[in-house]
Each structure stands twice: as C-alpha cells, then as structure tokens.
Design a protein around this motif. Structure first.
Motif, short mmCIF file in Angstrom:
data_model
loop_
_atom_site.label_atom_id
_atom_site.label_comp_id
_atom_site.label_asym_id
_atom_site.label_seq_id
_atom_site.Cartn_x
_atom_site.Cartn_y
_atom_site.Cartn_z
N ASP A 1 67.42 8.77 10.05
CA ASP A 1 66.14 9.41 9.78
C ASP A 1 65.76 9.32 8.31
O ASP A 1 64.63 9.00 7.95
CB ASP A 1 66.19 10.88 10.22
CG ASP A 1 66.26 11.03 11.73
OD1 ASP A 1 66.13 10.00 12.43
OD2 ASP A 1 66.46 12.17 12.21
N GLN A 2 66.73 9.61 7.44
CA GLN A 2 66.47 9.55 6.00
C GLN A 2 66.09 8.13 5.57
O GLN A 2 65.15 7.93 4.80
CB GLN A 2 67.70 10.01 5.24
CG GLN A 2 67.58 9.88 3.72
CD GLN A 2 68.91 10.14 3.02
OE1 GLN A 2 69.83 10.69 3.60
NE2 GLN A 2 69.00 9.74 1.76
N LEU A 3 66.83 7.14 6.08
CA LEU A 3 66.56 5.75 5.70
C LEU A 3 65.18 5.30 6.17
O LEU A 3 64.45 4.62 5.43
CB LEU A 3 67.64 4.83 6.29
CG LEU A 3 69.00 4.89 5.60
CD1 LEU A 3 70.06 4.21 6.46
CD2 LEU A 3 68.93 4.23 4.23
N GLU A 4 64.80 5.69 7.37
CA GLU A 4 63.50 5.26 7.87
C GLU A 4 62.37 5.93 7.08
O GLU A 4 61.30 5.35 6.90
CB GLU A 4 63.40 5.54 9.35
CG GLU A 4 64.31 4.60 10.15
CD GLU A 4 64.28 4.82 11.65
OE1 GLU A 4 63.64 5.79 12.10
OE2 GLU A 4 64.90 4.01 12.37
N GLN A 5 62.60 7.13 6.59
CA GLN A 5 61.63 7.76 5.70
C GLN A 5 61.52 6.98 4.39
O GLN A 5 60.43 6.74 3.87
CB GLN A 5 62.02 9.21 5.42
CG GLN A 5 61.86 10.14 6.62
CD GLN A 5 60.41 10.54 6.85
OE1 GLN A 5 59.49 9.78 6.56
NE2 GLN A 5 60.20 11.72 7.38
N GLU A 6 62.68 6.59 3.84
CA GLU A 6 62.69 5.85 2.57
C GLU A 6 62.06 4.47 2.72
O GLU A 6 61.33 4.01 1.84
CB GLU A 6 64.12 5.72 2.06
CG GLU A 6 64.77 7.04 1.66
CD GLU A 6 66.24 6.88 1.29
OE1 GLU A 6 66.74 5.73 1.35
OE2 GLU A 6 66.89 7.89 0.95
N LEU A 7 62.34 3.81 3.83
CA LEU A 7 61.83 2.45 4.04
C LEU A 7 60.36 2.45 4.41
O LEU A 7 59.66 1.46 4.18
CB LEU A 7 62.65 1.76 5.14
CG LEU A 7 64.13 1.50 4.82
CD1 LEU A 7 64.86 1.01 6.07
CD2 LEU A 7 64.28 0.49 3.69
N GLY A 8 59.89 3.52 5.03
CA GLY A 8 58.50 3.59 5.43
C GLY A 8 58.20 2.99 6.78
O GLY A 8 57.04 2.81 7.15
N TYR A 9 59.24 2.66 7.54
CA TYR A 9 59.05 2.14 8.89
C TYR A 9 60.25 2.52 9.75
O TYR A 9 61.31 2.86 9.23
CB TYR A 9 58.87 0.62 8.89
CG TYR A 9 59.98 -0.17 8.21
CD1 TYR A 9 61.19 -0.43 8.86
CD2 TYR A 9 59.81 -0.67 6.92
CE1 TYR A 9 62.20 -1.15 8.24
CE2 TYR A 9 60.81 -1.39 6.29
CZ TYR A 9 62.01 -1.63 6.95
OH TYR A 9 63.01 -2.35 6.34
N ARG A 10 60.05 2.49 11.06
CA ARG A 10 61.13 2.75 12.01
C ARG A 10 61.83 1.43 12.33
O ARG A 10 61.19 0.41 12.52
CB ARG A 10 60.58 3.37 13.29
CG ARG A 10 60.13 4.82 13.12
CD ARG A 10 59.58 5.36 14.43
NE ARG A 10 58.28 4.76 14.74
CZ ARG A 10 57.96 4.22 15.91
NH1 ARG A 10 58.85 4.16 16.88
NH2 ARG A 10 56.76 3.72 16.11
N ASP A 11 63.16 1.50 12.40
CA ASP A 11 63.97 0.31 12.71
C ASP A 11 65.19 0.76 13.50
O ASP A 11 66.11 1.35 12.94
CB ASP A 11 64.37 -0.39 11.42
CG ASP A 11 65.21 -1.66 11.66
OD1 ASP A 11 65.46 -1.98 12.84
OD2 ASP A 11 65.58 -2.31 10.67
N ARG A 12 65.21 0.46 14.79
CA ARG A 12 66.33 0.85 15.63
C ARG A 12 67.40 -0.23 15.69
O ARG A 12 68.38 -0.12 16.44
CB ARG A 12 65.85 1.17 17.05
CG ARG A 12 64.77 2.24 17.11
CD ARG A 12 65.10 3.46 16.27
NE ARG A 12 66.29 4.16 16.74
CZ ARG A 12 66.94 5.09 16.07
NH1 ARG A 12 66.54 5.41 14.84
NH2 ARG A 12 68.00 5.67 16.59
N LEU A 13 67.24 -1.29 14.89
CA LEU A 13 68.22 -2.38 14.87
C LEU A 13 68.87 -2.52 13.51
O LEU A 13 69.64 -3.46 13.29
CB LEU A 13 67.54 -3.71 15.23
CG LEU A 13 66.93 -3.81 16.63
CD1 LEU A 13 66.15 -5.11 16.78
CD2 LEU A 13 68.01 -3.72 17.71
N MET A 14 68.56 -1.62 12.58
CA MET A 14 69.12 -1.77 11.24
C MET A 14 70.65 -1.74 11.30
O MET A 14 71.25 -1.11 12.17
CB MET A 14 68.59 -0.70 10.28
CG MET A 14 69.08 0.70 10.52
SD MET A 14 68.57 1.83 9.19
CE MET A 14 66.82 1.98 9.51
#
Length: 482
Positions: A228-241
């Motif tokens: 959740d924190q990373l997707e906030q920082e990146l500015g997009y959702r990524d379920r494959l990171m």
C-alpha cells in the motif's frame, strides 16, 4: 468508502504510453518472481542500451490459472531493487516493459506451438524449479500440452524443425548441476520415445545450443507488507511488482559466439561467459550456500532468528567471516582476489535490511545441504592441511545437536529423522554411528582422522556451555572448560 489507494490508476501502457515495445526474441518458461526480476530484467538493461532490442514471451509451465493482472497491466510491472551494494544502501525502482505477453499452454496450446513460426525468436530460458528438468515417461507428442517442461520444449522444437527453421540457444536457469546437459538429454530421450526420426535428432544437435548456467540473485517477490505504501509513493497500482537485491550473477557455459549474440556482459551486467562452469558453481555453493548452512544451527542455538541478526551479532559475524576467508576460500579453485571480493559481496547480501531471511526456513533438509555445501570443503581441508577446519566442524557438531530434536525443530525427511532418532537413543555411541551412515553423508565418514573425537568434544561443549560460549572458545576468547 474508497481508500485513497483505490483512486490510484492501474499500471498499464495507457498510463505510460511512451514506453517502447520490442520484437519478440526470447521465450521464457516461467513467469514467477525470480525470472521476472532476473532474466527479463537483464533483457531490459540490454534494451535500454540499444544492444538487444527484443522482448520476452513468458510461458506458464504449470497448469494453474493465469493471473488476470498480466493482461490488465499490459504485462508491465515494477522491479524494486532494495539492498546494500558496495556498502551503500540501494533503493531503486523501474517499470519493466520488455515482456510482450504470457501464454499458458494449458489453455492456448496452439498459440504456444505457433511460437515456432517466429523467425525473430532466438533464445529460450527457463526456471521451472529444480524438479522441472525431469523425464516424464507419460508425456506424448499428441498431448496438448505435455505435463513436463522438457516434454513441452520437445514439442515446440519439433514444430520448429517441421517448419524448416533455425534452432534456438537454450539456457536453463534451474538450480541443478549441468542443467543444460540434463535438459538436452531428456529432449533427446523424448525424441526417441516419440519416434520423431533421425532428421529431427540431427537438427536438434546441429541447430540448437544447450548451455549450462548458474544463477544467483535473491528475489523475495511481492512486497506484501509495504504494498500500500509503495503504491502511494509510485502513484499507481501494481499487483505484479517484485523486489530483488542489487546483487546479480549469471554464469553461462557456452560457445565463443554467444557473448556477441547475447550482449549481457557488454551491457555492464555481472554475467560471465565461460567454457567451464564448475569453479563458479563451487564458488556459489560453498561461499554463499555454505555459510547459510553453517550459521543456521549455531544461530538458532544462540537464540537468533534471521540471517541479518547473525551478521549483526558480535560472535557469529566473526565466525561467518573467518569461516569464509580462512576455511572455504583457500579450498576453491578460482583466483583469490575474485573469491575474496565474492565473499565480501555475500556478507553484504546477508546484511540486507530489506530481506527477512529466517534461519528456520534455511534449516529445511540441512543434512543434504551440509553434504553438498560444506562436507567437500571439510574433507579437502583435512587432506591438504592435515587438520580439521574448526568452524565447519563446529557447525557440523551444532547440526548433530539440532537433529537430536530436544532443542531445535527438525525439518527433514522421515528417513533422515529416523536414522538420527536411532543413533541418539544411544548417546555414548551416537557420533561413530552417525558418521558411518553413508545415507546421510554420501559416504562413510568414520575413517576421517580425528573427526569423531573432535565432534564429540564440540557436542559436549555446546551442551554444557551453549553456542555462544563455544563460539568464543573456538575464537580463543573463552576458556569454556577443558
């Protein structure tokens, strides 16, 4: 009510329309975390330097459902590089855009075989787990698909042959010794079983190159706790990171023309092309995997839980460093400067604060691991130095104490545990009994000079004084009794 996270757009080419696309040049059997952060990531590094200009077609080797996220994200995903390199914290991320598509032979078999028609495809890589390169006598050419990875590969190669096209350079990444040779042997066996003819066999040998390789990178996978924190920082959702450590090594045993065709090393990647993989495999098995095995029982007996805790522990960190530099490095057949540099890199990797590598998980099947990773070094050291390496021998003793079952949880096959239970039922005879058991060590160790007496002495000290005092005694810092 929607959370702010749900308002972030999904990673896709719509979100990043300027990301380049490339013609397909590599088939990759395996869509798991490791290959996405290892092989596919390296392809992208070559692409960014204009040295390869090709994309990867991923093949799902197992029959489980394909994740919907691949199609929804246009096969884009984020690679997070977290760790320590050259004593510096590394935290980087990159959108990987060098994967073109994902095919499941279980639902798209003809689409899978149609890859044989593409002249642009030159390379095949794989990571189907250590159990993936196995012969399945039940596989048939008429299956759609074959159950095993070698069966699927044989069917694809046969279609390629029927079309009169050039073969492939095949580089498996499974963690088994001589992986390329074993894969080739199984493909040839299927060709014979399926009566595919001498013409196909000749084409296999003439047009295809099977390379042995060794891979090395720790890839923890999806960062669930920080997603959740990373997707906030990146500015997009990524379920494959996927997360990976900075360190990477790929050693490929292949022909002299391969570095030019696959310019990994030229692109600045830590890739070694060689005509002899053996010393590099020994380097990894003994200098990376060996210390893992050596620290596990001792660390657990000392009350530690993770590799990072071991490396931050005053006694065990010294033990690991001296084990590597004084007992393992002198027994390996590579230039000393390279081995010392590799050992330093390994210790940095062990201290990675972004990876929780639990000793309990490393302890799985420790007897087989000791046999492969540390016993050859112990025996060579004894032959060449006329003495026993005290740190490896202490780790051996700690392993025997751990497999007694009264202080540590044992994670091994029932057959192995039964042998230990029988031996420990007679404590006065336990060490000689266990050393004679070739099923445990691959050979009878009872004839190794001084080994039984030394192990008995170390076991007594571990029981009487504990792991930490015994470690200090080994290092000359504690009397620890007689």
């Amino acid at each position: 009510m929607d959370t702010p996270l749900s308002l972030n757009p999904l990673l896709s080419r719509t979100l990043f329309p300027h990301l380049p696309a490339y013609p397909e040049r590599m088939i990759q059997f395996g869509e798991g975390n490791f290959m996405r952060a290892f092989t596919a990531w390296q392809v992208q590094q070559m692409n960014q330097q204009g040295r390869f200009q090709g994309s990867v077609v991923m093949i799902k080797p197992q029959g489980s459902p394909v994740s919907e996220h691949y199609a929804k994200q246009d096969h884009l995903y984020t690679v997070l590089i977290n760790g320590i390199a050259e004593q510096q914290i590394v935290r980087e991320h990159e959108i990987l855009h060098s994967v073109s598509r994902l095919i499941s032979p279980y639902t798209e078999y003809e689409r899978f075989l149609a890859l044989a028609e593409q002249d642009s495809l030159e390379f095949i890589t794989s990571n189907t787990t250590e159990a993936g390169i196995t012969y399945n006598p039940e596989d048939r050419l008429t299956d759609a698909p074959q159950r095993s990875f070698p069966g699927k590969l044989t069917a694809l190669l046969y279609r390629r042959y029927q079309l009169g096209k050039a073969g492939f350079t095949i580089i498996p990444c499974e963690l088994i010794d001589r992986n390329g040779e074993k894969l080739r042997e199984i493909v040839l066996r299927h060709a014979a079983d399926w009566n595919l003819g001498d013409g196909f066999t000749d084409w296999l040998e003439r047009e295809n190159t099977f390379c042995c390789s060794l891979v090395d990178r720790i890839v923890p996978g999806f960062p669930q706790e920080r997603a959740d924190q990373l997707e906030q920082e990146l500015g997009y959702r990524d379920r494959l990171m996927v997360t990976a450590e900075p360190y990477l090594l790929w050693v490929i045993e292949g022909p002299a023309w391969l570095p030019e065709r696959l310019p990994l090393a030229e692109s600045g990647l830590n890739v070694i092309y060689t005509d002899d993989l053996r010393p590099y495999r020994e380097q990894k098995v003994h200098l990376l995997n060996g210390p893992h095995t050596a620290m596990t029982a001792l660390g657990l007996l000392a009350g530690l839980e993770t590799v990072e805790e071991v490396m931050n522990d005053e006694d065990l960190s010294v033990f690991v460093r001296e084990l590597m530099e004084e007992e393992i490095v002198p027994m390996l057949d590579l230039p000393i400067e390279r081995l010392i540099a590799y050992a330093q890199a390994v210790r940095e990797r062990f201290m990675n604060p972004f990876i929780r590598h639990e000793l309990a998980s490393i302890s799985l099947n420790s007897i087989a691991k000791f046999q492969t990773r540390l016993l050859p070094v112990l025996l060579r050291y004894r032959r060449e130095r006329g003495d026993l390496p005290k740190r490896i021998t202490l780790s051996f003793a700690a392993l025997l104490v751990g497999y007694r079952g009264d202080r540590l949880e044992r994670k091994d096959s029932p057959d192995v545990l039964t042998l230990f239970d029988r031996a420990w039922a007679h404590p006065a005879e336990v060490i000689p009994t266990l050393l004679q058991e070739a099923k445990l060590w691959g050979e009878d160790l009872s004839g190794v000079p001084e080994l039984a007496d030394t192990l008995e002495r170390y076991v007594r000290k571990l029981d009487a004084f504990g792991a930490r005092a015994t470690l200090q005694w080994i290092g000359g810092g504690s009397p620890c009794g007689d």
